[in-house]
Design a protein around this motif. Structure first.
Motif, PDB file in Angstrom:
ATOM      1  N   ARG A   2       0.882  -1.492  -0.108  1.00  0.00           N
ATOM      2  CA  ARG A   2       0.115  -0.223   0.234  1.00  0.00           C
ATOM      3  C   ARG A   2       0.708   1.225  -0.003  1.00  0.00           C
ATOM      4  N   GLN A   3       2.234   1.052   0.685  1.00  0.00           N
ATOM      5  CA  GLN A   3       3.162   1.905   0.743  1.00  0.00           C
ATOM      6  C   GLN A   3       3.870   2.970  -0.487  1.00  0.00           C
ATOM      7  N   LYS A   4       3.701   1.661  -2.108  1.00  0.00           N
ATOM      8  CA  LYS A   4       3.750   1.799  -2.954  1.00  0.00           C
ATOM      9  C   LYS A   4       2.811   2.253  -3.845  1.00  0.00           C
ATOM     10  N   LYS A   5       1.530   2.046  -4.165  1.00  0.00           N
ATOM     11  CA  LYS A   5      -0.163   2.547  -4.586  1.00  0.00           C
ATOM     12  C   LYS A   5      -1.151   1.961  -3.725  1.00  0.00           C
ATOM     13  N   PRO A   6      -1.444   2.692  -3.469  1.00  0.00           N
ATOM     14  CA  PRO A   6      -3.233   2.604  -2.221  1.00  0.00           C
ATOM     15  C   PRO A   6      -3.884   1.040  -3.302  1.00  0.00           C
ATOM     16  N   PHE A   7      -4.304   0.613  -2.809  1.00  0.00           N
ATOM     17  CA  PHE A   7      -4.811  -0.361  -3.149  1.00  0.00           C
ATOM     18  C   PHE A   7      -6.436  -0.982  -4.147  1.00  0.00           C
ATOM     19  N   GLU A   8      -6.756  -1.305  -4.712  1.00  0.00           N
ATOM     20  CA  GLU A   8      -8.472   0.060  -6.163  1.00  0.00           C
ATOM     21  C   GLU A   8      -9.072  -1.276  -5.167  1.00  0.00           C
ATOM     22  N   SER A   9      -8.609  -2.571  -5.124  1.00  0.00           N
ATOM     23  CA  SER A   9     -10.665  -3.197  -5.221  1.00  0.00           C
ATOM     24  C   SER A   9      -9.404  -4.830  -4.552  1.00  0.00           C
ATOM     25  N   PHE A  10     -10.477  -5.785  -3.964  1.00  0.00           N
ATOM     26  CA  PHE A  10      -9.979  -6.841  -3.765  1.00  0.00           C
ATOM     27  C   PHE A  10      -9.201  -7.298  -4.337  1.00  0.00           C
ATOM     28  N   LYS A  11      -9.649  -7.941  -5.958  1.00  0.00           N
ATOM     29  CA  LYS A  11      -8.232  -8.191  -7.384  1.00  0.00           C
ATOM     30  C   LYS A  11      -7.128  -7.566  -6.784  1.00  0.00           C
ATOM     31  N   ASP A  12      -6.573  -6.049  -6.597  1.00  0.00           N
ATOM     32  CA  ASP A  12      -5.844  -6.287  -6.570  1.00  0.00           C
ATOM     33  C   ASP A  12      -5.396  -6.449  -5.892  1.00  0.00           C
ATOM     34  N   ILE A  13      -6.055  -6.422  -3.788  1.00  0.00           N
ATOM     35  CA  ILE A  13      -5.540  -7.434  -2.948  1.00  0.00           C
ATOM     36  C   ILE A  13      -4.743  -8.928  -3.260  1.00  0.00           C
ATOM     37  N   GLU A  14      -5.521  -9.132  -3.370  1.00  0.00           N
ATOM     38  CA  GLU A  14      -5.365 -10.391  -3.409  1.00  0.00           C
ATOM     39  C   GLU A  14      -4.339 -10.928  -4.426  1.00  0.00           C
ATOM     40  N   GLU A  15      -4.108  -9.616  -5.058  1.00  0.00           N
ATOM     41  CA  GLU A  15      -2.721 -10.510  -6.471  1.00  0.00           C
ATOM     42  C   GLU A  15      -1.263  -9.826  -5.843  1.00  0.00           C
ATOM     43  N   ARG A  16      -1.534  -8.697  -5.855  1.00  0.00           N
ATOM     44  CA  ARG A  16      -0.211  -7.943  -4.504  1.00  0.00           C
ATOM     45  C   ARG A  16       0.848  -8.279  -3.421  1.00  0.00           C
ATOM     46  N   VAL A  17      -0.430  -8.949  -2.549  1.00  0.00           N
ATOM     47  CA  VAL A  17      -0.283  -9.547  -1.366  1.00  0.00           C
ATOM     48  C   VAL A  17       0.046 -10.767  -1.432  1.00  0.00           C
ATOM     49  N   LYS A  18       0.914 -11.589  -0.809  1.00  0.00           N
ATOM     50  CA  LYS A  18       1.082 -13.283  -1.309  1.00  0.00           C
ATOM     51  C   LYS A  18       0.936 -13.820  -0.212  1.00  0.00           C
ATOM     52  N   GLY A  19      -0.302 -14.540  -0.407  1.00  0.00           N
ATOM     53  CA  GLY A  19      -0.549 -15.949   0.875  1.00  0.00           C
ATOM     54  C   GLY A  19      -2.034 -15.057   1.555  1.00  0.00           C
ATOM     55  N   ILE A  20      -2.526 -14.163   0.966  1.00  0.00           N
ATOM     56  CA  ILE A  20      -3.872 -13.665   1.721  1.00  0.00           C
ATOM     57  C   ILE A  20      -4.897 -13.979   1.821  1.00  0.00           C
ATOM     58  N   GLY A  21      -5.094 -15.024  -0.071  1.00  0.00           N
ATOM     59  CA  GLY A  21      -6.563 -15.042   0.340  1.00  0.00           C
ATOM     60  C   GLY A  21      -7.669 -14.624  -0.329  1.00  0.00           C
ATOM     61  N   ASP A  22      -8.654 -15.451   0.150  1.00  0.00           N
ATOM     62  CA  ASP A  22      -9.920 -14.128  -0.837  1.00  0.00           C
ATOM     63  C   ASP A  22     -10.298 -13.171   0.576  1.00  0.00           C
ATOM     64  N   VAL A  23      -9.953 -11.767   0.014  1.00  0.00           N
ATOM     65  CA  VAL A  23      -9.597 -11.234   1.012  1.00  0.00           C
ATOM     66  C   VAL A  23     -11.667 -10.784   1.595  1.00  0.00           C
ATOM     67  N   GLN A  24     -12.244 -11.307   0.785  1.00  0.00           N
ATOM     68  CA  GLN A  24     -14.267 -10.540   1.205  1.00  0.00           C
ATOM     69  C   GLN A  24     -14.008 -11.849   2.254  1.00  0.00           C
ATOM     70  N   GLU A  25     -14.392 -13.039   1.838  1.00  0.00           N
ATOM     71  CA  GLU A  25     -14.010 -14.025   2.945  1.00  0.00           C
ATOM     72  C   GLU A  25     -13.209 -13.724   4.320  1.00  0.00           C
ATOM     73  N   LEU A  26     -11.975 -13.257   4.174  1.00  0.00           N
ATOM     74  CA  LEU A  26     -11.262 -12.789   5.627  1.00  0.00           C
ATOM     75  C   LEU A  26     -12.295 -11.964   6.395  1.00  0.00           C
ATOM     76  N   ILE A  27     -12.776 -11.502   5.352  1.00  0.00           N
ATOM     77  CA  ILE A  27     -13.717 -10.100   6.533  1.00  0.00           C
ATOM     78  C   ILE A  27     -14.494 -10.319   6.801  1.00  0.00           C
ATOM     79  N   TYR A  28     -15.635 -10.895   6.042  1.00  0.00           N
ATOM     80  CA  TYR A  28     -17.174 -11.306   6.554  1.00  0.00           C
ATOM     81  C   TYR A  28     -16.334 -12.782   7.611  1.00  0.00           C
ATOM     82  N   LYS A  29     -15.476 -13.183   7.926  1.00  0.00           N
ATOM     83  CA  LYS A  29     -15.401 -14.022   8.847  1.00  0.00           C
ATOM     84  C   LYS A  29     -15.174 -13.244  10.026  1.00  0.00           C
TER      85      LYS A  29
END
Length: 183
Positions: A139-166
């Motif tokens: 996020r210091q390089k560039k702010p995240f723009e979407s869940f997909k962006d987070i998932e692609e740029r952060v190795k190992g994070i998994g499904d962001v929507q599911e993390l929030i849901y849980k």
């Protein structure tokens, strides 16, 4: 003491409608189980006479005149929901997350430390210090723009929507002292 800026729900989404009442709670009038659209507050509502509602309908519950809702009986915990409401709660929470993606992406872009030992991102299930560090670096390089962006740029994070849901489910159980998405 009265709090001026008390956060509260204005819209609740129907997750169960019991037109004959709820005998398990000794309620003998039509009752609605609902979840707040902003803070996921679980509520029991009663309706005005001759009013019916549909599953997943949004109901105004704010301070102004309420077209359909007579009263908010009380807040409840997830354990107080009738069984018929539980699968509907899951659908509604996931829809709210999906429809408010920018709000939750902003959380990833702005979340900070709670204290010197724990970062608020660590409150998400399966997120440890290594993934938190990856999120911060990205996020210091560039702010995240979407869940997909987070998932692609952060190795190992998994499904962001599911993390929030849980995390929201954990908060709704009442077992979490620190709340990041609910009241």
């Amino acid at each position: 003491m009265y709090k001026k800026n008390l956060k509260k729900e204005d819209i609740a989404i129907v997750i169960a409608y019991l037109p004959g009442g709820d005998v398990t709670r000794n309620i003998r009038e039509p009752v609605v189980y609902a979840v707040g659209k902003e803070y996921f507050t679980l509520l029991i509502l009663t309706l005005k006479p001759s009013v019916t509602v549909n599953l997943f309908e949004e109901l105004y519950i704010g301070d102004q005149q309420r077209p359909k809702v007579r009263s908010i009986l009380r807040r409840i915990s997830i354990d107080d929901l009738p069984e018929i409401a539980r699968p509907n709660l899951e659908k509604v929470i996931k829809d709210i997350i999906k429809n408010n993606e920018s709000k939750y992406v902003n959380f990833f872009n702005t979340a900070g430390s709670i204290n010197i030992k724990i970062h608020s991102l660590e409150l998400l299930p399966n997120i440890g210090k290594i993934i938190v560090q990856r999120i911060i670096e990205e996020r210091q390089k560039k702010p995240f723009e979407s869940f997909k962006d987070i998932e692609e740029r952060v190795k190992g994070i998994g499904d962001v929507q599911e993390l929030i849901y849980k995390r929201i489910l954990l908060e709704l159980t009442g077992k979490e002292k620190i709340k990041i998405f609910t009241l």
